[in-house]
Design a protein around this motif. Sequence first.
Motif, PDB file in Angstrom:
ATOM      1  N   GLU A   6     -58.206  -2.861   5.210  1.00 27.77           N
ATOM      2  CA  GLU A   6     -59.291  -3.693   4.672  1.00 27.77           C
ATOM      3  C   GLU A   6     -60.574  -3.463   5.458  1.00 27.77           C
ATOM      4  O   GLU A   6     -60.530  -3.152   6.656  1.00 27.77           O
ATOM      5  N   SER A   7     -61.682  -3.661   4.794  1.00 23.99           N
ATOM      6  CA  SER A   7     -62.986  -3.606   5.445  1.00 23.99           C
ATOM      7  C   SER A   7     -63.957  -4.470   4.662  1.00 23.99           C
ATOM      8  O   SER A   7     -63.666  -4.875   3.534  1.00 23.99           O
ATOM      9  N   THR A 108     -59.005  -8.673   7.346  1.00 24.80           N
ATOM     10  CA  THR A 108     -60.413  -8.617   7.741  1.00 24.80           C
ATOM     11  C   THR A 108     -60.962 -10.040   7.743  1.00 24.80           C
ATOM     12  O   THR A 108     -60.713 -10.817   6.812  1.00 24.80           O
TER      13      THR A 108
END
Length: 114
Positions: A6-7, A108
């Motif tokens: 994830e980002s 995240t």
Amino acid sequence: QVQLVESGGGLVQPGGSLRLSCAVSISISSISAMGWFRQAPGKQRDMVAIFARDGTTNYAPNVKGRFPISRDNAKNTMYLQMNSLKPEDTALYYCYVNYGISGWGQGTQVTVSS
């Protein structure tokens, strides 16, 4: 073993927007069950938005209309566009896939605060 990264998380003011991305290490074109979950401190992990096996797209009531989920099969990436963010949206956000084998990202952090 599938890997999910994830980002896109961060600190945002109430009313702001963020777009989360989930890069998947395998082809997602045939994966029907995938989505986003979140977990706030001291609380259980809850579904935010998912592509379900039956072909429907489901949202938690408190994000419906604000957090559209999407996917780009060519890029093996899933997205969560988060609009009109509220302090209660603060949580660690995880992406998830299930193709007979389930996999989770590392999460995240999204913090909504003025």
